[in-house]
Motif scaffolding. Structure first.
Motif, PDB file in Angstrom:
ATOM      1  N   ALA A   1     -15.376  31.167  12.763  1.00 51.77           N
ATOM      2  CA  ALA A   1     -14.093  30.722  12.193  1.00 51.77           C
ATOM      3  C   ALA A   1     -14.130  29.207  11.992  1.00 51.77           C
ATOM      4  O   ALA A   1     -14.902  28.505  12.636  1.00 51.77           O
ATOM      5  CB  ALA A   1     -12.938  31.103  13.114  1.00 51.77           C
ATOM      6  N   VAL A   2     -13.263  28.736  11.101  1.00 53.50           N
ATOM      7  CA  VAL A   2     -13.162  27.302  10.792  1.00 53.50           C
ATOM      8  C   VAL A   2     -11.846  26.780  11.361  1.00 53.50           C
ATOM      9  O   VAL A   2     -10.785  27.337  11.086  1.00 53.50           O
ATOM     10  CB  VAL A   2     -13.190  27.061   9.266  1.00 53.50           C
ATOM     11  N   LEU A   3     -11.921  25.718  12.147  1.00 57.71           N
ATOM     12  CA  LEU A   3     -10.715  25.079  12.686  1.00 57.71           C
ATOM     13  C   LEU A   3     -10.330  23.844  11.876  1.00 57.71           C
ATOM     14  O   LEU A   3      -9.161  23.560  11.676  1.00 57.71           O
ATOM     15  CB  LEU A   3     -10.918  24.699  14.149  1.00 57.71           C
ATOM     16  N   ARG A   4     -11.326  23.075  11.444  1.00 55.57           N
ATOM     17  CA  ARG A   4     -11.070  21.868  10.638  1.00 55.57           C
ATOM     18  C   ARG A   4     -12.162  21.781   9.578  1.00 55.57           C
ATOM     19  O   ARG A   4     -13.345  21.844   9.891  1.00 55.57           O
ATOM     20  CB  ARG A   4     -11.099  20.624  11.521  1.00 55.57           C
ATOM     21  N   HIS A   5     -11.732  21.645   8.326  1.00 58.18           N
ATOM     22  CA  HIS A   5     -12.691  21.549   7.219  1.00 58.18           C
ATOM     23  C   HIS A   5     -13.402  20.202   7.285  1.00 58.18           C
ATOM     24  O   HIS A   5     -12.789  19.186   7.618  1.00 58.18           O
ATOM     25  CB  HIS A   5     -11.968  21.702   5.879  1.00 58.18           C
ATOM     26  N   PRO A   6     -14.696  20.155   6.935  1.00 55.00           N
ATOM     27  CA  PRO A   6     -15.411  18.874   6.923  1.00 55.00           C
ATOM     28  C   PRO A   6     -14.799  17.870   5.945  1.00 55.00           C
ATOM     29  O   PRO A   6     -14.314  18.244   4.877  1.00 55.00           O
ATOM     30  CB  PRO A   6     -16.827  19.244   6.472  1.00 55.00           C
ATOM     31  N   VAL A   7     -14.843  16.622   6.317  1.00 59.45           N
ATOM     32  CA  VAL A   7     -14.375  15.522   5.472  1.00 59.45           C
ATOM     33  C   VAL A   7     -15.370  15.341   4.331  1.00 59.45           C
ATOM     34  O   VAL A   7     -16.573  15.530   4.508  1.00 59.45           O
ATOM     35  CB  VAL A   7     -14.254  14.226   6.306  1.00 59.45           C
ATOM     36  N   GLN A   8     -14.869  14.992   3.173  1.00 61.72           N
ATOM     37  CA  GLN A   8     -15.719  14.789   1.999  1.00 61.72           C
ATOM     38  C   GLN A   8     -16.240  13.354   1.972  1.00 61.72           C
ATOM     39  O   GLN A   8     -15.742  12.479   2.657  1.00 61.72           O
ATOM     40  CB  GLN A   8     -14.920  15.099   0.729  1.00 61.72           C
ATOM     41  N   GLY A   9     -17.264  13.122   1.165  1.00 62.36           N
ATOM     42  CA  GLY A   9     -17.780  11.770   0.979  1.00 62.36           C
ATOM     43  C   GLY A   9     -18.965  11.459   1.871  1.00 62.36           C
ATOM     44  O   GLY A   9     -19.593  12.340   2.454  1.00 62.36           O
ATOM     45  N   ASP A  10     -19.268  10.186   1.974  1.00 58.59           N
ATOM     46  CA  ASP A  10     -20.416   9.682   2.727  1.00 58.59           C
ATOM     47  C   ASP A  10     -20.060   9.595   4.208  1.00 58.59           C
ATOM     48  O   ASP A  10     -19.126   8.886   4.584  1.00 58.59           O
ATOM     49  CB  ASP A  10     -20.799   8.311   2.182  1.00 58.59           C
ATOM     50  N   LEU A  11     -20.806  10.305   5.042  1.00 55.32           N
ATOM     51  CA  LEU A  11     -20.531  10.295   6.482  1.00 55.32           C
ATOM     52  C   LEU A  11     -20.716   8.909   7.101  1.00 55.32           C
ATOM     53  O   LEU A  11     -20.099   8.591   8.100  1.00 55.32           O
ATOM     54  CB  LEU A  11     -21.448  11.286   7.211  1.00 55.32           C
ATOM     55  N   HIS A  12     -21.578   8.103   6.491  1.00 50.29           N
ATOM     56  CA  HIS A  12     -21.863   6.780   7.050  1.00 50.29           C
ATOM     57  C   HIS A  12     -20.873   5.719   6.592  1.00 50.29           C
ATOM     58  O   HIS A  12     -20.827   4.629   7.154  1.00 50.29           O
ATOM     59  CB  HIS A  12     -23.293   6.359   6.693  1.00 50.29           C
TER      60      HIS A  12
END
Length: 127
Positions: free
Chosen positions: A36-47
């Motif tokens: 299951a997914v609790l929080r969707h990943p943030v978009q863009g450059d992780l750094h």
């Protein structure tokens, strides 16, 4: 933690519920099967979080149902609760992320919303 146990885990910027498949006490990571997914990943450059002026504004998908991921042991916590349906949890996580971006009113939020529109088509979610 033992094999088969339900856990919450973070992977990059997403948060998930999964089943511990291969706890490896001798290592620093364990294999987790995503349920299951609790929080969707943030978009863009992780750094460079929150920035749009980067070499590549990356589209980040949530880990798929039953996908196995190597998760650092420090990112694992026992989970005790009802296990939500994967698709319903993904829809909920995407909508929560969208709501937070709509209220932000920034170039980063606009770029993230655009990548989410594309992801919703990949996920086969209603626009």
């Amino acid at each position: 933690m033992e094999t088969g146990e339900l856990v919450t885990c973070t992977y990059k910027t997403g948060r998930y519920i999964g089943r511990l498949v291969d706890p490896t006490p001798a290592k620093t990571t364990s294999v987790v099967q995503i349920l299951a997914v609790l929080r969707h990943p943030v978009q863009g450059d992780l750094h460079q979080p929150g920035k749009t002026e980067v070499a590549l504004f990356q589209e980040r998908k949530a880990l798929a149902f039953n996908e196995k991921a190597n998760i650092p042991d420090t990112h694992l916590k026992p989970y005790s609760g009802d296990l939500p349906n994967y698709n319903e949890s993904l829809i909920h996580a995407v909508h929560l992320f969208e709501e937070s971006l709509v209220n932000e009113n920034s170039p980063f939020a606009d770029a993230s919303l655009e990548t989410l529109r594309s992801l919703k088509q990949d996920y086969r979610l209603k626009p």
